[in-house]
Design a protein around this motif. Structure first.
Motif, short mmCIF file in Angstrom:
data_model
loop_
_atom_site.label_atom_id
_atom_site.label_comp_id
_atom_site.label_asym_id
_atom_site.label_seq_id
_atom_site.Cartn_x
_atom_site.Cartn_y
_atom_site.Cartn_z
N ASP A 29 -6.53 10.34 4.61
CA ASP A 29 -6.99 9.81 5.12
C ASP A 29 -7.98 11.39 6.12
O ASP A 29 -9.07 11.81 6.42
N LYS B 90 -0.71 7.76 3.71
CA LYS B 90 -2.01 7.44 3.87
C LYS B 90 -2.52 8.82 4.70
O LYS B 90 -4.19 8.60 4.75
N TRP C 165 -10.62 2.71 6.91
CA TRP C 165 -10.77 4.15 6.16
C TRP C 165 -10.24 4.12 5.15
O TRP C 165 -8.83 3.44 4.84
N HIS D 163 -7.08 -1.09 -3.92
CA HIS D 163 -7.94 -0.38 -3.42
C HIS D 163 -7.49 0.53 -3.40
O HIS D 163 -8.29 1.95 -2.31
N SER E 43 0.74 -1.12 -0.40
CA SER E 43 0.20 -0.07 0.17
C SER E 43 0.59 1.29 0.35
O SER E 43 2.12 1.06 -0.01
N SER F 13 -8.34 0.61 3.83
CA SER F 13 -7.62 0.20 4.08
C SER F 13 -7.28 0.44 5.94
O SER F 13 -8.21 0.84 6.78
N VAL F 14 -6.76 0.29 6.65
CA VAL F 14 -6.15 0.62 7.97
C VAL F 14 -5.85 2.02 7.84
O VAL F 14 -5.65 3.23 6.88
N PRO F 15 -6.36 2.86 9.45
CA PRO F 15 -5.85 4.30 9.28
C PRO F 15 -4.55 4.94 9.90
O PRO F 15 -3.83 3.45 9.78
#
Lengths: 237, 237
Positions: A114, A110, B101, A169, A104, B104-106
């Motif tokens: 977010d 990320k 989120w 994703h 990822s 995927s993960v935060p």
């Protein structure tokens, strides 16, 4: 064309850095406007929390999506989020330049998703999602380096299918969801192997940068292909 | 059994918080040892950078994986990373409690994986990966909440298949890669719908916590099912 590069690598002399630098110089030479968000250099805040809002709608229970919606309606985002959102609205084409870490994006990127891809800004009950997402009208491309061989990322490969299982994703879940049209990613496999291979990748990337408009879109279904229970209609399977 | 809960949600009163609290109390009541890493409460550093190492092996070029390998050999990790690695070595079963989120993960949890699941610790030329990964002998389970309806995450659903397309990069790409055996995730769909639904989920989760040893493993292929070009051998397709 207004092009935005979101770049996430801690080492300026890395191959990711070289790809980013090449994109900047080539796109400018071609007459495009270019902005870069160098997340490590900016020390971009990765963790979504209450400091992301000037004023909370609800004081005694922190629900991030709800506060994002509130901030979207009241111009209440922290300045670093607002700045990135403004760049997205300015852009016609967004390139994400990063190394594949744990299949990822690095955490700093990320966190950018977010925090910046906020409810009320890229999606929501009044906006919609996928083809109706708030960033519609824009294209996006992942430019990704990996440390593993390409053959391991095939449908029967040990790591899983790069498109359907690994990048899905991001390309479908984040970019397509936001309204942007993701194009085929630029994939760099094990660039550490040789200087010659790296030179070839830079040449290939240059060619691609000269044809940004012609990169094929990833083929995803439009909203209308799904029925009211969110299942793909039989005629499109 | 030694159980470790990695928990990533900014609001203690959230449903994620309730699931985490339930796991702590039930597991302790059953006689297990329990440790919790509450990443938000710990203000866990999400971004992988040069501050993660006491001493760099290479000064003029920062390559994160190389420095991780070096730190693994020299006990050179920053204390917060070392602490988490020690918890993993202590644990027999690891639960990851988080909200989904952006599919995927935060970011705070992605950063935990980027920094703690280090080269030389969970994988590497002398360790191996997948069934030979450094965390072998342990099980892991994702406990995930989502804001979208379950029917959208089916193979023909609008969001993509929850197992093969969404959670694959975590269950296979991170957990299985590390040597742990991932078990079927505990999935909570749109818990905001009603108080009754949340109560039902807590009851279901309690049942599951009482049968940790019996949760089916996710069925992934062992290394020996792949040939020398990393393709699944024909007899296993």
């Amino acid at each position: 064309m207004n092009t935005l590069i979101i770049y996430a690598h801690p080492e300026p002399k890395s191959f990711n850095g070289a790809l980013k630098d090449l994109a900047v110089s080539e796109l400018q030479m071609l007459g495009h406007q270019v902005q870069v968000s160098d997340l490590y250099a900016m020390n971009f805040k990765a963790v979504a929390d209450q400091d992301d809002f000037h004023q909370r709608q609800v004081q005694d229970f922190f629900k991030y999506g709800l506060e994002q919606n509130h901030a979207s309606q009241t111009s209440g985002f922290a300045q670093d989020i607002k700045d990135e959102q403004d760049k997205l609205l300015w852009a016609d084409f967004v390139i994400f330049q990063f190394p594949l870490w744990w299949y990822s994006v690095p955490a700093i990127l990320k966190g950018w998703f977010d925090r910046v891809f906020a409810a009320g800004f890229v999606h929501g009950s009044e906006i919609g999602r996928y083809e109706h997402g708030g960033l519609k009208g824009r294209k996006a491309m992942l430019s990704v380096t990996t440390g593993i061989r390409q053959e391991a990322f095939t449908p029967y490969g040990m790591e899983g299918d790069i498109h359907e299982q690994i990048l899905y994703h991001i390309n479908h879940g984040i970019l397509y969801y936001s309204g942007m049209k993701p194009v085929e990613p630029f994939l760099v496999w094990k660039p550490t192997q040789s200087e010659e291979l790296r030179k070839q990748y830079l040449t290939d990337y240059k060619t691609r940068l000269h044809q940004l408009d012609e990169i094929p879109l990833i083929s995803y279904h439009p909203n209308g292909h799904y029925d009211e229970t969110m299942q793909l209609k039989k005629e499109y399977r």
